[in-house]
Structure formats: structure tokens, C-alpha cells
Design an enzyme around this catalytic site. Structure first.
Site, PDB file in Angstrom:
ATOM      1  CG  ASP A   1      -1.811   1.083   1.423  1.00  0.00           C
ATOM      2  OD1 ASP A   1      -1.632   2.190   0.737  1.00  0.00           O
ATOM      3  OD2 ASP A   1      -2.703   1.054   2.484  1.00  0.00           O
TER       4      ASP A   1
ATOM      5  CG  HIS B   1      -4.103   4.093   3.282  1.00  0.00           C
ATOM      6  ND1 HIS B   1      -4.208   3.058   2.951  1.00  0.00           N
ATOM      7  CD2 HIS B   1      -5.216   4.829   3.244  1.00  0.00           C
ATOM      8  CE1 HIS B   1      -5.458   2.957   2.232  1.00  0.00           C
ATOM      9  NE2 HIS B   1      -6.122   3.825   2.561  1.00  0.00           N
TER      10      HIS B   1
END
Lengths: 556, 556
Positions: free
Chosen positions: A206, A378
Site C-alpha cells: 500500500d 494507511h
């Protein structure tokens, strides 16, 4: 690493193809296919929201030509978590492909079922199979999937280890390394470390926050800041966040309980997520939710509204409150509004408009960065480095990011003690071949955006959007030349200039002269029409400095 | 404080009216009128740029009905500095009002002259009068203006003390308190402190960064960071910033000289600002500028391009470089691009698009916050507090900000040891009456936006913008019913859906049935047209889920 299996292409070392169809080089509409020999496994099926240039579009789903062309090879599907950018396209995609097992965790599948039922897709039409974190499943003959717990802003979030004859792929899914997650279950770093020791051929990780130094704050820190803030507020509190922030909402329910506030959930998606999360045991409600009618008897400091609208959508709850057109609730002095969110790029203006309206109403408004009441889902650079250091991949594919995020993620990897041997910056549609000793893009397949607008899926292309943009910028001017009994021209415009008789009559005159000239010369009607178009184009540009979309019509 | 003068309205204490016509409750198009008795003085005349909803608009200027209605009372005009949001509307405004003295500092007037000449306004048509910082001028009988040096991102920036029979107004203008300004001339805090001791009735102060804690970094810090960054770069360097950042560009020229790089200025506005600033002695060029042709013989590390395009404008220099359509220059690996700027709210997506393209080209890209190569021109909370503490105003008008900024500025003032006795959050058009013992809004005058689009000024209203937005979102469908010889319907659409014969023929059929039905019943043609409109509206909504703008026409 492994010997070629019988199903591997002959004459080559065993290799796996990674085919990102969405989410590579962008943030949104995640979907990835893996192909080994004559088997395909798919991961996720998400949507994206349009940017300012994609006018009037409701949402965007990925093109799946590649999957349709190889539909017979698809052996199974796995879902990493229940966010829209990972499951939102499934109602459009699943019905167009053969029914194969779709694996996901309970909350994820609960949200998928809800979504499919909204589209009238029946349970029997799909083959949803519930898996728990750390479960292992085999898809086809060659794909062995082991799900890994990874913390994110929604419970039941998973990465996975994919073991194939070509080697092991570690895919983080969306993640941050939250050491104090709301459900008390941190990411499974030990398993990633073990996999790293056993040998990870490829890491897909990610990249969303690859430009942010340090660590992303824990949800627990956000909860502490929210608790401290709310404990000091006297009146009603209205808090907005993404409805899918189930972990944060869980923390909020506990805060409300401790502070003697009853919670009202406002907004369709807020209610939907809460219902599904309650049903799957992911949202504990210390007190039942109340409705806005039910809290009307309570004192102001006993009320906490949790609302949709954190992105400035004028029709969501916060938008209607700010513009004073909510059917049941009106904001007033003494109320507090907390934006437990940041605007997604592109939504800044809309959110700013609402924040200003709230100030004008006279309520107290709290939002980042002044108040630290939001954290990304994130991981930042330190967390990304942790994953790279533990997984120790031979090859690296920065994913879930625009080029700026992918490239900064790649640069970060190069600064680590044991950098990947090779990193690729891939795009949607790239066929990335990976094997024990190879890692390269060997071709491309169709990939891109399908626009959904109203009931239409795919009937709007970039040409239509270009027309919309032109009309939106300059307006439109329609000239109808009627040839009989004597030629005359009618004009109608929209979005051009304020009605202006003199300008209108000049344009009619210019158009009519062109038409009469053409008729005198006995030109073909198409040519007469083109003459009218050209004459009016030149005149309008000179008289107004503008270029509206011109539509010339001739009625013979 | 002072006695009523003979010209003050009878029966009242002497009072001044502050009438903000732009820049109050918004950031942009600054213009303020002061009225005392039968005299008016005006400050600035700026423009604003459209937001995403103001489609196709080039720029926005303030309504000046109030000034036109009282044109005979206007005694003079002062300009605080040369930014577009303070002088950009002058070419539209000045010609519509009587010629009065317009006072400004040399660079400001240089930029105004350049601008007026672009519009074909001759020197003799206006009465520009150069003042130096710390000069005093009298405007009419009642306005005594003393200009004060205030640091900002452009040289020759001024606030002022306005002494009237009603008392003293201190207006900061745009400012930050830069202790190390590029021209070595800090803000005149001693004069503000003295004025505070003598008694400031009203402070009008810049609220832009009222939500930011601490201090805004100095231009000197930005210069140090730029110098350190550029000294480590081997290839060509392309830097973009606002062309009006004359102070930063001055620092850059010195950096380039010290590092042996020659400077190429690229972009029309970059060249224009540089020329005017050189002519007025505000831009010292240690080496002459070169053209892109002239540097072609130099080595890469000897070249620094300073470019327009910091806001993501696709047609500015950086945009053309990023999209590969610049006529003379092509970016390549090894080049570095520095964005010495932040996106203005609303421009984030456009800037992001360009940054991603730069990464894709493979150049190195440097921008905030990772690299601290930009600082705002507006002071943060500590600087705002300094001004409030020095000026010690009785009354306070937070200006140059949206409601969120104004209200946070007001809250900040209340935390200080000697808060203002009263603060008003005013809007454009408010008539703020201020006198020794009064400070209130006593009425409103017309104020707002005039849209400039192409050659048109004010011929586009919100109704036209609404049409543009509708067409931009949904497209347009034009139905022409031709009644003779036999009724038939033609349809044309733009931005609706991809051309779709079946849908077109269904729509024609629905329209024709409505027309024929109406004709059979011998309805009036307007009613037949309305019937066609309604029938098609219902059909299209049901068939497509959309609501294009529909234009029904009947040709008899």
C-alpha cells in the site's frame, strides 16, 4: 525456488502473471488478477469516485475485458475488506462473470450482501464463502491463499500470502500498523516475518502515504483526542466521519456511553454500515441507538449525533444541517460540530463551503489539523519500511497509489538495509510476469474506467464528457434555419450569455446571410449548414470572445 | 476623542463608515470604501478567480454600484500593493468612475500602468500618484493617510494609518512580519506601537492565516532551503512559483548567481513582473536573463528555469512541460522540478495531475511539505497577535478572510491581554459605522460578484451559470418538431449519452406521439411544445435515470 509444474507454460521457468486492472497508478477501484498457467484468481472489485473533470458521472468502475475474455479460467475471488474502493464495483462485475467462490471475512461479506441486494442480485446468484483471519484456502490447483490480519480503518481487514508454484506473493492490502486498534487485534507481523524468512518472491504494498514521514497515528490516539474534546463540550455534539470508519465509530460509542451521551446515527450509509457491523458482531453498542425524535426530551449535553457528510456533499446530513434544509434537525448556537475527517483531494472546496456556513450559523467547529480528531487508515513511511524489512521481498510492486506515491515508496525501499532486487512502477493493464528470476512487464491488457451515470453503465465515454465540459465552460447556441416559405433563422441558447436581444438579432442576421448566400449559389444543404456554422462561429468569437458549442440545424 | 466637524452628519457624534465591497468574508477581490460626511476614499480594486462552480468564468470583479451611485463624493484612491486581488479589477473599475488621484508605491503603480495599458487605457485617463513608504497624503478634507511598510510576498507593500475626525483607523493590508525580508526592510512596528499609544479606534487586519498557530516562516528561510536544495542538484532545474513573488525571485537570482546557474524566465506573467520590478528598481539581476535558446550551449547544471504554472494551469509553462507540449523545451531524466508554492484551495487536483505527470516522465520533483520551499505571504497567529497587541484598537474588524478565518481571528483577539472592546464579523456590502463610542453595522449596500468571461463583463449571471452546470452535469437534448408537410421530429444531443440509435428512435417516437396528440386536439403550439417536453422528460428519466437539459422547438 520451485520446479515448473505441468501446468506452467512449456519452455519457461514457472511464472505468475500479476495483472492489475484497477488501483495501480491511482487511488481507487482496486482489482487485481493473478494468472498462473490456465488459472486466474481475482482480488477485490472496487469503485472510484469521479474527479472534477468527469462531469455528472456518479461513479467509476474498472474495465474487466481481460476477465471476460478469460472468464473460463477464473477459479475464485478474494476480498480484502469492505471499503467501496475494494467491493463497490462487485454488483456491476460479478453478474457478468461465471459464478466462482468469493472469499471474504464476515464484515466484508455482510457489506457485499447488503450491496448486492440493493441491486436485486440474489444470494443464490453468487457464491460467497466466509473465511476467518488466518484461514487458508486453495483456489484452483495453483493458488494457495493464507489471509493475514492487517489493521486499517475498518474491521476484518486482510492482507494475504499467495503461494504459487512460481513463488510466494505477499500482498499487504490496505493497512496501517495500528498498535492500539479498536478491536484489540494488531497486524500479524510475526507471520509476515516468518514468510520473509521462508522467502517472499514479490511484495505488493500500500503506497497511499509513501510521502508521509513517521507513523500514522493510532485510532486510539484519535479516540483519546475525541474523548478529551467532547468531554469539554456543553451542548449537542454533531460528529461526521466516513460511515465505513467502523473502528472509530466503535470508539465513539464507548466515549458517548462514558460521558452520558446517547447516540443518534444520521444518514443512510451511516445506518447501513452500523447495521451490518452490529449483525456481524463488529460494533458493540453499550446503549441502543436513538432517533432524533427520541432524544428530543434529553438535555443538550446528553446527545451525540453521528452524521454522514464529511466530504462536503450538500445532500448528506452535515450538508443539509449547514444549509439549514434538514427536515428534522436545525443547528443553533451552543452546538458543536466535529469533522473527524479530512477532505479527499478534490473535495476541499465543498468541505470549506460547509465549514464556513457552520461558522456563520455560530456553532463551534472542530477539525484537523487544529484538532487531531482524524487519522488516515494507511501507514506512513516507518510502517511501510517495517513491512519491507520483515517481508524482505526479492521483487517489489508499489500498489494503491498514484505515480508520486508509487515512486516515493520505491525510493523508500532503496534506503532500507536489504532493498528489493528490483522494483517496478506498474500501471493498470500491465501484465507483470514474476518468477524466481524474472520480474518484468511483458504486455498489456485493456484496463481503464467505465463510467456509471444514472442507470447507464458504460454508455458515457470521454467524448461525451468532453461535450459536457465544453457546454459547461461556454454554453450552447442552437441555430435553426427554416427554409420555407422564406428562409429565416431561430436561435436558442443556454449558458451562453444573459438574454440579449441585440446580440440575438445580430447572430440571426449573420446566420441568415450565410444561408441565403449558400442558397443563391445552390450549394448542398450540408454546405449551407457549414457556412452558417462558420459565419456564426467567427461573429460570436469576435463579438463576445467566447466559443459556445454551436449546433446548426436546417429544416428544409 | 475628537469633536464633530462641520461636515459630520448633524445630530450625531462624528463617525466614519467603512464599506467593504470585496474581500470581507472571502479571500479575493479586495476593495474597501471609507465615507466620512460627504467624502469617500477607496482602497484597492482587486479581482478573484472563479471556483469550480463558476464554470467558464475567466475572473470575478467586485460590484461597484455603491461607488457609481456616489461617484461625486469620491476624493481619492489608495493602493496597498500590486497583487491581482488588490489591483486586478482596476482596468474595469477606474474607467467607470470620475478621475481622482490614485496613490500607490512605485512597484504597485508600475504593475497598474502595465495592466491599464493592456486594456488600452491611457496614462492621461488616470491620475496615478507615486508615494513612498511612510509618506503622508491628504484625501479630500477629512482623510489623512500615512503609509506604513508591511512585509508581504511582494515589495512595496503597505498598510496605512487613516486619521479622520472620527478617530484613527489602522489597516494592516496584507502582511506577514518577516524579520528577514528579501529587501532588508522589515515592517514598521514602531510606528504601529506609537499609533497604539496615541489611540487606534479601529484595527482592520489580515485574517488569511488566523487558523495557523505560530509564525509564518520568513522568505529568508525559504531562500536558505532553496539554496541548499539547488546546490545538491546536478541537472537542469525548473522552479515554479507565483510570478508576483518578486521577493522570492530576487532571492533566487542571487542563489543562481552564487551557484553558477544562468536564469531563464519562462511564461508571460513571469516576464511581465520581472520587467516591471526591474524598471522600478525592485529586482536586481546579478546576471542578465537568458532565453532558452541562449542557454542551449550551457551545461545542465548551469541552468535555472523560473516558470509559470505553479497552480496546475495546463497552458502555463509547467503544465506544457509536464504534458510534453512546450514548443521549445522538453523535460528529461536528470532534470529537477521545484514547486515553490502550494496549491490554492480548488487547484489541488490540477496540481496533483501535473506532479504525477512529472514523476511519470522520470524527473525529480520537490515540493512542500516534504521540502520547505514555500512560505505564505500572510502572518500566522503570533504575528496577528503582535499587531493586535501593538495597535491596541478599541474596535476590531477581521478582514481578508472567509468566515472561518475572521471568526478565528476574532477569537484570537479575545485571548490577548488587552482585547478589543468590540469585534464585528462583517460581510461585503455591510456599512460599518465607527465613531468614538459606536461600532456597528447600520445598513447594507449592493455588493457581490461581476463575472468576466471573454469580452463580456457582467453579461453572465448566476442563471447562466446554473444552465452551464446543468448541461455540464447531464448534457443537452434538443427536439425539433417540424409540422409540415407531415409532422416529424429531429433530435440532436450533446454530452448526453454515446450516440445510440435505438434510444434516439424511441425518443423521436415519444416526442412525435405527443405532438400528433396535441395537434389532433387542436392545442395551441406552446401547449404542444410543452406536451412534447413533458413526454420526453418522463421517458428519458425512466429509460436512462438522467435529466439532460431539454430544449423543445416547434417549426410550423
Amino acid at each position: 525456488m520451485t520446479k515448473p509444474s505441468q501446468d506452467a507454460p512449456t519452455g519457461a521457468a514457472p511464472h505468475l502473471e500479476v495483472v492489475p486492472l484497477g488501483g495501480m497508478g491511482e487511488i481507487g477501484k482496486n482489482i487485481t488478477a493473478y494468472r498462473y498457467g490456465d488459472e486466474i484468481m481475482v482480488v477485490d472489485g472496487g469503485l472510484a469516485f469521479p474527479d472534477a473533470h468527469q462531469m455528472g458521472i456518479d461513479l467509476i468502475i474498472p474495465r474487466i475485458d481481460y476477465l471476460q475474455q478469460h472468464a473460463g479460467l477464473i477459479k475464485g475471488w478474494i476480498l480484502t475488506h469492505g471499503h467501496e474502493d475494494h467491493i463497490g464495483a462487485l454488483p456491476y462485475i460479478l453478474p457478468r462473470l461465471p459464478k466462482v467462490p468469493v472469499y471474504g471475512a464476515p464484515l466484508t461479506l455482510g457489506l457485499v450482501r447488503e450491496k448486492l441486494s440493493e441491486f436485486g442480485i440474489k444470494d443464490g446468484d453468487v457464491d460467497l464463502r466466509e473465511v476467518d483471519l488466518n484461514d487458508k484456502v486453495r483456489i484452483g490447483k495453483h493458488f494457495h491463499v493464507e489471509f493475514l490480519r492487517m489493521t486499517h480503518s475498518i474491521p476484518d481487514n486482510m492482507g494475504y500470502l499467495l503461494t504459487t508454484p512460481a513463488g510466494v506473493v505477499m500482498h499487504t492490502g490496505d493497512f496501517k500498523l495500528d498498535e492500539q486498534p479498536a478491536d484489540g487485534k494488531p497486524s500479524d507481523l510475526a507471520r509476515i516475518e516468518q514468510a520473509g524468512k521462508d522467502g517472499v518472491l514479490l511484495l505488493i504494498s500500500d503506497s497511499t502515504n509513501a510521502e508521509r514521514p513517521g507513523r500514522t497515528p493510532s485510532e486510539a490516539e484519535v479516540a483519546r483526542n475525541l474523548e478529551e474534546l467532547i468531554s469539554g463540550l456543553k451542548g449537542r455534539v454533531f460528529l461526521t466521519t466516513f460511515a465505513s470508519q467502523v473502528n472509530r465509530i466503535q470508539n465513539l460509542l464507548h466515549i458517548a456511553h462514558r460521558q452520558g451521551r446517547r447516540v443518534v446515527m444520521e444518514g443512510r450509509s451511516m445506518l447501513k454500515y452500523a447495521q451490518v457491523a452490529q449483525a456481524t458482531g463488529h460494533l458493540e453498542t453499550p446503549d441502543p441507538f436513538l432517533t432524533s425524535e427520541e432524544v428530543s426530551g434529553l438535555q443538550d449535553q446528553q446527545i451525540l449525533y453521528v452524521c454522514t457528510g464529511s466530504q462536503g456533499q450538500p445532500m448528506a446530513v452535515l450538508g443539509r444541517l449547514a444549509f439549514g434544509n434538514h427536515a428534522k434537525i436545525a443547528l443553533r448556537r451552543g452546538d458543536s460540530v466535529i469533522l473527524s475527517s479530512n477532505p479527499i483531494p478534490g473535495n476541499e472546496e465543498a468541505v470549506n463551503l460547509i465549514v464556513n456556513r457552520l461558522y456563520e450559523i455560530g456553532v463551534d467547529v472542530y477539525y484537523p489539523p487544529t484538532y487531531r480528531v482524524h487519522a488516515s487508515g494507511h501507514g506512513s513511511q516507518e510502517e511501510l519500511a517495517t513491512i519491507l524489512n520483515l517481508a524482505r521481498p526479492k521483487f517489489f510492486l508499489p500498489w494503491h497509489g498514484e505515480p508520486r506515491h508509487q515512486i516515493n515508496h520505491a525510493k523508500l525501499a532503496q534506503t532500507l538495509p536489504r532493498p528489493p532486487k528490483r522494483t517496478l512502477i506498474a500501471k493498470n493493464g500491465d501484465v507483470v510476469r514474476v518468477g524466481p528470476d524474472e520480474f518484468k512487464v511483458t504486455g498489456t491488457v485493456p484496463a481503464g474506467a467505465v463510467y456509471v451515470d444514472g442507470l447507464g453503465v458504460g454508455d458515457i465515454g470521454d467524448d461525451v464528457l468532453l461535450d459536457r465540459a465544453s457546454m459547461g465552460q461556454e454554453g450552447i447556441l442552437i441555430m435553426t434555419a427554416v427554409l420555407h416559405p422564406t428562409p429565416h433563422v431561430e436561435i436558442v441558447s443556454r449558458g451562453f450569455v444573459r438574454s440579449n436581444r441585440e446580440l440575438d438579432s445580430q447572430i440571426r442576421k449573420v446566420a441568415l446571410e450565410a444561408v441565403e448566400g449558400g442558397l443563391r449559389e445552390k450549394k448542398r444543404l450540408e454546405d449551407v449548414r457549414d457556412d452558417m456554422y462558420g459565419a456564426v462561429r467567427r461573429f460570436v468569437r469576435k463579438a463576445t470572445g467566447r466559443n459556445p458549442v454551436l449546433i446548426p440545424m436546417i429544416v428544409d
